[in-house]
Structures are given as C-alpha cells and as structure tokens.
Design an enzyme around this catalytic site. Sequence first.
Site, PDB file in Angstrom:
ATOM      1  N   TYR A 100     -11.094  19.332  35.848  1.00 33.00           N
ATOM      2  CA  TYR A 100     -12.105  20.001  35.019  1.00 33.00           C
ATOM      3  C   TYR A 100     -13.320  19.098  34.827  1.00 33.00           C
ATOM      4  CZ  TYR A 100     -13.962  22.530  30.903  1.00 33.00           C
ATOM      5  OH  TYR A 100     -14.745  23.220  30.002  1.00 33.00           O
ATOM      6  N   ASP A 101     -13.058  17.875  34.310  1.00 36.26           N
ATOM      7  CA  ASP A 101     -14.168  16.973  33.978  1.00 36.26           C
ATOM      8  C   ASP A 101     -15.028  16.669  35.210  1.00 36.26           C
ATOM      9  OD1 ASP A 101     -12.453  16.901  31.823  1.00 36.26           O
ATOM     10  OD2 ASP A 101     -12.329  14.720  31.686  1.00 36.26           O
ATOM     11  N   PHE A 132      -3.306  26.392  15.704  1.00 35.68           N
ATOM     12  CA  PHE A 132      -3.056  26.107  14.287  1.00 35.68           C
ATOM     13  C   PHE A 132      -3.030  27.403  13.481  1.00 35.68           C
ATOM     14  CE2 PHE A 132      -5.217  21.645  14.639  1.00 35.68           C
ATOM     15  CZ  PHE A 132      -4.046  21.116  15.146  1.00 35.68           C
ATOM     16  N   GLY A 163      -0.421  13.766  19.392  1.00 38.73           N
ATOM     17  CA  GLY A 163      -0.935  12.438  19.025  1.00 38.73           C
ATOM     18  C   GLY A 163      -0.744  12.254  17.529  1.00 38.73           C
ATOM     19  N   ARG A 167     -12.741  15.711  16.672  1.00 39.35           N
ATOM     20  CA  ARG A 167     -13.422  16.787  17.392  1.00 39.35           C
ATOM     21  C   ARG A 167     -14.532  17.317  16.492  1.00 39.35           C
ATOM     22  NH1 ARG A 167     -10.705  14.669  20.577  1.00 39.35           N
ATOM     23  NH2 ARG A 167      -9.228  15.546  22.065  1.00 39.35           N
ATOM     24  N   ARG A 195     -15.147  12.762  19.642  1.00 39.62           N
ATOM     25  CA  ARG A 195     -16.065  13.757  20.198  1.00 39.62           C
ATOM     26  C   ARG A 195     -17.053  14.155  19.123  1.00 39.62           C
ATOM     27  NH1 ARG A 195     -15.582  13.473  24.659  1.00 39.62           N
ATOM     28  NH2 ARG A 195     -14.513  14.823  26.112  1.00 39.62           N
TER      29      ARG A 195
END
Length: 326
Positions: A152-153, A198, A212, A218, A284
């Site tokens: 993707y990146d 969530f 994590g 984010r 981010r």
Amino acid sequence: MKNWSGKSVLVAGGAGFIGRHLVTTLLEAGATVHVVDNYATGEEASMKALCARFVSHLTTQTDDISENHVLPPTDVIFNLASPASPRHYQADPIGTWKSNVLGAFHLLDHAQNCGASFVQASTSEVYGDPLHHPQVETDWGNVNPVGPRACYDESKRAAETLLMDAWRTGQSDIRIARIFNTYGTGMTAGDGRAIPNFMSQAKAGQPLTIYGDGSQTRSLCYVSDTVDALMRMGLMDAAKGEVINVGNPVEMTILQIAETVNAHFGSRSKIVFEPRPVDDPTRRCPDIGKAKRLLGWSPIVSFAEGLTRMAEDVRQPTEVERVVLP
Ligand SMILES: NC(=O)c1ccc[n+]([C@@H]2O[C@H](COP(=O)([O-])OP(=O)(O)OC[C@H]3O[C@@H](n4cnc5c(N)ncnc54)[C@H](O)[C@@H]3O)[C@@H](O)[C@H]2O)c1
C-alpha cells in the site's frame, strides 16, 4: 461548494466509503458524476441508490479505458480506487499494487486524452513511521519497502512519483491529497479500521481490541471535512501541481480513542490488548498549514460530533448508508 454545475466528474473508487460521500456531495453541488468501481470493497447497491452513472470496471484492466470509450470525457477525475483498510490491502497485495500503479497509469491516460484535472487520493502512509512530527508535505517518509504494509505505502508513493512526473513534463494537471485517517457514517464494521471496530464492539458490549499498548497516535478527520478538501482541490487553481495534507491535526492515542468511543456509547466494555502489527506507525499528525494557505480549508467536525453523527446514522440510516451498516 456549489460551483460544480456543468462539470463532468469521474470518481474512480466512488462506491467506497469516502467515494460515496464524495459522489453524494458532488451530485448535490450540481456535477454530473460518473463512477468507475469494481466493487472490491465498495457497495454496488449504495451506488444505484445514488443514481450516479456507473461503469463496473477495474482501473487496472490492460485495455485502454479511454480509447475504448469505457469512460466518458470528464473535466475532473478523482482517483480513490484502492483498498484502504490494512485488512483489505494485505489480503491481495499484488492486486493493491495493480490498483495503485496500473490504475493511476490508466486514469492518467484518460485525463490526458480529455484534458481533465486529476485529484489523487494519496495517503499519510507515504510518511511510513515518520521521522518528523507533525508530518509536513516536504518530509520524504520512512517506509519499510519490503514489509507487509509496503504494498500500500510504496504503491501510493509510486503513484505520486508517476503523477508528479506527468505534472513536471506538462502532460497533465495533477493535484495530490495526502489523506490522514478518515472516519464517518457508512464504514463497515468488519473492514478492520479502528473506529468501526471500536464502535461495533462497544455497542455489542464486547471488549474493545487495541493492537499494541495503545500509546501509538492517530489524527481522525470526519469524512465531510475530507470531502470538502478534495472538492476544493478539484476546483481551485492553487492546488495545481501541489501535494497537500488533508487531515485533522487533533492527535490522540489509540487508547484515548477507544476510551472516548466507550464513554460516548455509554459502554462499560473492557479494553484488551493484542500484539501490535508489523510496521504500525508510532505517530500520525498532519501539518495542515499548506491546506489552510492554499485552499482556505481546515476541518470543522470535532471527534465528539463525528461520533454523534455516526450514532445517529445507526438509528436512522440514510438511503446511501442503509446497505453497509450492520
Ligand atoms: N479512509 C481513510 O482513512 C483513507 C486514508 C488515507 C487515504 N485514503 C485513500 O482514499 C481512497 C478511498 O478510501 P476508502 O476509505 O473510501 O476505501 P474503500 O476501500 O472504502 O473504497 C475504495 C473503493 O475503490 C474500489 N476499488 C479498489 N480497487 C479498484 C480498482 N482497481 N478498480 C476499480 N475500483 C477499485 C473499491 O471497490 C472501493 O469501492 C483510497 O485510495 C485510500 O487509499 C483513505
């Protein structure tokens, strides 16, 4: 933005999460909208409800989509045709490469044939695990080229390179939006992104899963703000040849995000921690100085307001969103 009247617009990936919002807003603003989408992660039924014009097609197909008249002449092309959730883009990494690189090639051909402006939906993932904070457009990024996120990146980075070469050689009018995490109504619960995960867990009274320790950050932009920025980029000359961050600079840890979602839905769900994915970025946050300066844009929807809109949408789904919400 009301001045889209008389414009013919092509939205590649228009049946996806951001695409459906963009198509709806373009139609409301008076544009004639054509959608090309292979419905890999998009919603065909939602598109039909919108009454835009559809071409069910892969942007990666080797035949020339422009010369074979698969696509109509257009004034503006938005290229959103790529899976965006890690769950989706890692499930078919070669297909992700094709969508981002071959797809950009074919749509660029079409833009050149009809003299269209080309707005590319790039991503904050081009910064990888960023070395500078907040992320500014001049940062070159820190990407593992052989890791599981690289399909993707790196393919988004390759598309940026291709498009900027087309701009520099005078072959096309290119505008690149580096979109940071966007959320909003119409996301599917199972697509693996944090907010719908969530929300669905909180509403079901299940534990919220954090991958994590939750300290990674984010910055979450509500979808109407993202769409507003993309539409400004499609119309404004100031965006020509520019790379512009599109995101909300309010930075939160994933743990704060999970706790806020829990509180917002009155849920007492526990938070559980699973191993962090390989190459998951630590921080981010966009620097949006350039978007403010060139587009006069900054996000206006707070996280609390965005969650409220999503909750109301679940209670009273719209025509477009009924299909995708659980
Ligand atoms: N949502 C975000 O937070 C975010 C963040 C950064 C960048 N972006 C970018 O914005 C764009 C839209 O993201 P989204 O969240 O709406 O994703 P999405 O997966 O919901 O939508 C993508 C759409 O593209 C279609 N598609 C994929 N490959 C295609 C191909 N080769 N030919 C035709 N159609 C194809 C899918 O069927 C789907 O309708 C993507 O390019 C993504 O990389 C999104």
